[in-house]
Design an enzyme around this catalytic site. Sequence first.
Site, PDB file in Angstrom:
ATOM      1  N   ASP A 110       0.825  -1.210   0.000  1.00  0.00           N
ATOM      2  CA  ASP A 110       0.000   0.000   0.000  1.00  0.00           C
ATOM      3  C   ASP A 110       0.859   1.260   0.000  1.00  0.00           C
ATOM      4  O   ASP A 110       0.511   2.265  -0.641  1.00  0.00           O
ATOM      5  CB  ASP A 110      -0.942   0.004   1.204  1.00  0.00           C
ATOM      6  CG  ASP A 110      -0.216  -0.184   2.542  1.00  0.00           C
ATOM      7  OD1 ASP A 110       0.928  -0.665   2.561  1.00  0.00           O
ATOM      8  OD2 ASP A 110      -0.830   0.152   3.576  1.00  0.00           O
ATOM      9  N   ARG A 111       2.001   1.221   0.669  1.00  0.00           N
ATOM     10  CA  ARG A 111       2.876   2.392   0.723  1.00  0.00           C
ATOM     11  C   ARG A 111       3.499   2.663  -0.641  1.00  0.00           C
ATOM     12  O   ARG A 111       3.644   3.820  -1.055  1.00  0.00           O
ATOM     13  CB  ARG A 111       3.949   2.186   1.795  1.00  0.00           C
ATOM     14  CG  ARG A 111       3.352   1.912   3.182  1.00  0.00           C
ATOM     15  CD  ARG A 111       4.413   1.632   4.213  1.00  0.00           C
ATOM     16  NE  ARG A 111       5.061   2.869   4.654  1.00  0.00           N
ATOM     17  CZ  ARG A 111       6.038   2.892   5.552  1.00  0.00           C
ATOM     18  NH1 ARG A 111       6.492   1.762   6.073  1.00  0.00           N
ATOM     19  NH2 ARG A 111       6.566   4.042   5.926  1.00  0.00           N
ATOM     20  N   THR A 133      -4.610   1.561   9.865  1.00  0.00           N
ATOM     21  CA  THR A 133      -4.377   0.796  11.090  1.00  0.00           C
ATOM     22  C   THR A 133      -3.126   1.323  11.775  1.00  0.00           C
ATOM     23  O   THR A 133      -3.066   1.465  12.994  1.00  0.00           O
ATOM     24  CB  THR A 133      -4.222  -0.697  10.768  1.00  0.00           C
ATOM     25  OG1 THR A 133      -5.372  -1.131  10.027  1.00  0.00           O
ATOM     26  CG2 THR A 133      -4.111  -1.515  12.042  1.00  0.00           C
TER      27      THR A 133
END
Length: 257
Positions: A110-111, A133
């Site tokens: 995701d990063r 999260t």
Amino acid sequence: MLLAIDAGNTNVVFAIYDGDVQRGLWRIGTDPRRTADEYMVWLTHLMALRALAPGDIDGCIIASVVPGATFNLKRLCKDHFGCEPMIVGQPTVSLGAKAVVERPDEVGADRLVNAVAAAAAYPLPLIVIDFGTATTFDVVDEDGNYRGGVIAPGINLSLEALHMAASKLPRVEIVQPAAVIGRNTVQCMQSGIFWGYVGLIEGLVERIRAEYGRPMTVVGTGGLAVLFAKATHLIEHTDAELTLRGLLLIYRRNAAA
């Protein structure tokens, strides 16, 4: 049409794109035990409400930070949509950018996807703050490459830990308090979590900028980005669908290759 899947630690997000137009966006709680068939029953119903059918999908891409969920999401794409999905992080999938860090294989998918999307939309170099999260701060350089960042506990995770560790402290809503000094327990907790995270954001952004040595654009994403952007001038842009747009860009890059 493209089915883009972003599997995070809290939710799995599904989006369907018809060209640049998003035709559907749905999320479900992350559960590594959920089977491909269970995903399909849930997703088919939601797709039908938008007049979409499984046969409309001709491409799939997955970014996952939950290895236990990845297997069943791949089965979903193969068995129910007839597509071999692109998996962000696999050597065969080109991002058009590099992870210039000590251990590139450890960087969350995701990063990397956020870095690709942000580099395509905002002035470089930049910092992407993702309120998930975990609360992550990711640095993207002048060439659009991922240069590392910071990982801090997520806001909801911090609240839950506080509630579990101190039996008399309740669960509270995340809001911007009218005052910093709380007059009761709930106000005190809300002030601590909200203004504490504003301090975290401002402190880390300033330190990252100072260490990098150049002005940097700051982009916030994730569900709480808008709330915190209202409280600090350092978050210059908010982009709720940054990750999904990054998946769309990566898919197109590789499909055209």
